[in-house]
Design a protein around this motif. Structure first.
Motif, PDB file in Angstrom:
ATOM      1  N   ASP A  45      13.964  -2.075 -56.668  1.00  0.00           N
ATOM      2  CA  ASP A  45      14.350  -1.974 -55.262  1.00  0.00           C
ATOM      3  C   ASP A  45      13.175  -1.679 -54.337  1.00  0.00           C
ATOM      4  N   GLY A  46      11.980  -1.514 -54.904  1.00  0.00           N
ATOM      5  CA  GLY A  46      10.789  -1.297 -54.088  1.00  0.00           C
ATOM      6  C   GLY A  46      10.682   0.096 -53.505  1.00  0.00           C
ATOM      7  N   VAL A  47      11.364   1.062 -54.106  1.00  0.00           N
ATOM      8  CA  VAL A  47      11.348   2.432 -53.599  1.00  0.00           C
ATOM      9  C   VAL A  47       9.973   3.051 -53.822  1.00  0.00           C
ATOM     10  N   ALA A  48       9.413   3.603 -52.771  1.00  0.00           N
ATOM     11  CA  ALA A  48       8.153   4.344 -52.807  1.00  0.00           C
ATOM     12  C   ALA A  48       7.019   3.539 -53.445  1.00  0.00           C
ATOM     13  N   ASP A  49       7.109   2.219 -53.383  1.00  0.00           N
ATOM     14  CA  ASP A  49       6.077   1.350 -53.957  1.00  0.00           C
ATOM     15  C   ASP A  49       5.751   1.705 -55.394  1.00  0.00           C
ATOM     16  N   LEU A  50       6.771   2.043 -56.174  1.00  0.00           N
ATOM     17  CA  LEU A  50       6.560   2.388 -57.582  1.00  0.00           C
ATOM     18  C   LEU A  50       5.909   1.247 -58.358  1.00  0.00           C
ATOM     19  N   HIS A  51       6.131   0.023 -57.924  1.00  0.00           N
ATOM     20  CA  HIS A  51       5.519  -1.110 -58.619  1.00  0.00           C
ATOM     21  C   HIS A  51       3.994  -1.080 -58.527  1.00  0.00           C
ATOM     22  N   CYS A  52       3.459  -0.249 -57.644  1.00  0.00           N
ATOM     23  CA  CYS A  52       2.006  -0.112 -57.506  1.00  0.00           C
ATOM     24  C   CYS A  52       1.431   0.923 -58.473  1.00  0.00           C
ATOM     25  N   MET A  53       2.291   1.691 -59.109  1.00  0.00           N
ATOM     26  CA  MET A  53       1.831   2.720 -60.041  1.00  0.00           C
ATOM     27  C   MET A  53       1.400   2.076 -61.364  1.00  0.00           C
ATOM     28  N   SER A  54       0.585   2.791 -62.108  1.00  0.00           N
ATOM     29  CA  SER A  54       0.097   2.260 -63.388  1.00  0.00           C
ATOM     30  C   SER A  54       1.221   2.195 -64.409  1.00  0.00           C
ATOM     31  N   GLU A  55       1.017   1.359 -65.407  1.00  0.00           N
ATOM     32  CA  GLU A  55       1.994   1.237 -66.483  1.00  0.00           C
ATOM     33  C   GLU A  55       2.148   2.562 -67.227  1.00  0.00           C
ATOM     34  N   ALA A  56       1.041   3.272 -67.414  1.00  0.00           N
ATOM     35  CA  ALA A  56       1.081   4.569 -68.104  1.00  0.00           C
ATOM     36  C   ALA A  56       1.928   5.566 -67.322  1.00  0.00           C
ATOM     37  N   TYR A  57       1.758   5.590 -66.010  1.00  0.00           N
ATOM     38  CA  TYR A  57       2.547   6.493 -65.169  1.00  0.00           C
ATOM     39  C   TYR A  57       4.032   6.161 -65.271  1.00  0.00           C
ATOM     40  N   LEU A  58       4.359   4.886 -65.181  1.00  0.00           N
ATOM     41  CA  LEU A  58       5.757   4.471 -65.236  1.00  0.00           C
ATOM     42  C   LEU A  58       6.360   4.721 -66.611  1.00  0.00           C
ATOM     43  N   ALA A  59       5.567   4.543 -67.663  1.00  0.00           N
ATOM     44  CA  ALA A  59       6.043   4.849 -69.019  1.00  0.00           C
ATOM     45  C   ALA A  59       6.317   6.345 -69.145  1.00  0.00           C
ATOM     46  N   ASP A  60       5.476   7.172 -68.542  1.00  0.00           N
ATOM     47  CA  ASP A  60       5.709   8.624 -68.549  1.00  0.00           C
ATOM     48  C   ASP A  60       6.987   8.977 -67.799  1.00  0.00           C
ATOM     49  N   GLU A  61       7.248   8.293 -66.710  1.00  0.00           N
ATOM     50  CA  GLU A  61       8.502   8.507 -65.969  1.00  0.00           C
ATOM     51  C   GLU A  61       9.700   8.152 -66.841  1.00  0.00           C
ATOM     52  N   LEU A  62       9.585   7.069 -67.587  1.00  0.00           N
ATOM     53  CA  LEU A  62      10.659   6.682 -68.508  1.00  0.00           C
ATOM     54  C   LEU A  62      10.844   7.730 -69.598  1.00  0.00           C
ATOM     55  N   LEU A  63       9.732   8.269 -70.101  1.00  0.00           N
ATOM     56  CA  LEU A  63       9.824   9.332 -71.112  1.00  0.00           C
ATOM     57  C   LEU A  63      10.582  10.537 -70.577  1.00  0.00           C
ATOM     58  N   LEU A  64      10.271  10.930 -69.352  1.00  0.00           N
ATOM     59  CA  LEU A  64      10.971  12.062 -68.734  1.00  0.00           C
ATOM     60  C   LEU A  64      12.457  11.764 -68.592  1.00  0.00           C
ATOM     61  N   GLU A  65      12.763  10.567 -68.141  1.00  0.00           N
ATOM     62  CA  GLU A  65      14.163  10.178 -67.972  1.00  0.00           C
ATOM     63  C   GLU A  65      14.874  10.123 -69.331  1.00  0.00           C
ATOM     64  N   TYR A  66      14.195   9.619 -70.350  1.00  0.00           N
ATOM     65  CA  TYR A  66      14.753   9.540 -71.696  1.00  0.00           C
ATOM     66  C   TYR A  66      15.083  10.932 -72.222  1.00  0.00           C
ATOM     67  N   GLU A  67      14.143  11.850 -72.096  1.00  0.00           N
ATOM     68  CA  GLU A  67      14.345  13.217 -72.564  1.00  0.00           C
ATOM     69  C   GLU A  67      15.474  13.899 -71.788  1.00  0.00           C
ATOM     70  N   LYS A  68      15.502  13.705 -70.502  1.00  0.00           N
ATOM     71  CA  LYS A  68      16.538  14.294 -69.652  1.00  0.00           C
ATOM     72  C   LYS A  68      17.919  13.770 -70.052  1.00  0.00           C
ATOM     73  N   ARG A  69      18.020  12.481 -70.282  1.00  0.00           N
ATOM     74  CA  ARG A  69      19.299  11.866 -70.648  1.00  0.00           C
ATOM     75  C   ARG A  69      19.764  12.354 -72.014  1.00  0.00           C
ATOM     76  N   ASN A  70      18.842  12.511 -72.954  1.00  0.00           N
ATOM     77  CA  ASN A  70      19.207  12.929 -74.303  1.00  0.00           C
ATOM     78  C   ASN A  70      19.521  14.426 -74.385  1.00  0.00           C
ATOM     79  N   ARG A  71      19.058  15.224 -73.448  1.00  0.00           N
ATOM     80  CA  ARG A  71      19.416  16.647 -73.418  1.00  0.00           C
ATOM     81  C   ARG A  71      20.869  16.846 -73.044  1.00  0.00           C
ATOM     82  N   ARG A  72      21.411  15.917 -72.260  1.00  0.00           N
ATOM     83  CA  ARG A  72      22.796  16.016 -71.800  1.00  0.00           C
ATOM     84  C   ARG A  72      23.789  15.724 -72.906  1.00  0.00           C
ATOM     85  N   LYS A  73      23.373  14.997 -73.932  1.00  0.00           N
ATOM     86  CA  LYS A  73      24.294  14.568 -74.995  1.00  0.00           C
ATOM     87  C   LYS A  73      24.606  15.673 -75.950  1.00  0.00           C
TER      88      LYS A  73
END
Length: 73
Positions: A45-73
């Motif tokens: 959706d182009g929020v905060a120009d995230l597409h301009c961030m590095s792949e490593a940064y975005l992968a780290d964001e996914l890791l955080l989201e993954y951990e957060k989602r799995n804590r809820r289970k």
């Protein structure tokens, strides 16, 4: 700002590969998680120009989201 769709698809592939390596999961698992993630929606959706961030940064964001989602289970 909108990114070029072809370049964005290539970026997605690099982010997914980076995430899979960091999380030590298969590319299929990483792909599934990526396309179900909030991070993907924000990039798409182009929020905060995230597409301009590095792949490593975005992968780290996914890791955080993954951990957060799995804590809820």
């Amino acid at each position: 700002m909108n990114a070029n769709p072809i370049l964005l698809q290539k970026k997605y592939a690099r982010v997914i590969e980076n995430f899979a390596k960091k999380k030590e999961i298969t590319l299929d698992e990483a792909l599934k998680f990526f396309y179900e993630s909030e991070t993907y929606e924000l990039i798409r959706d182009g929020v905060a120009d995230l597409h301009c961030m590095s792949e490593a940064y975005l992968a780290d964001e996914l890791l955080l989201e993954y951990e957060k989602r799995n804590r809820r289970k």
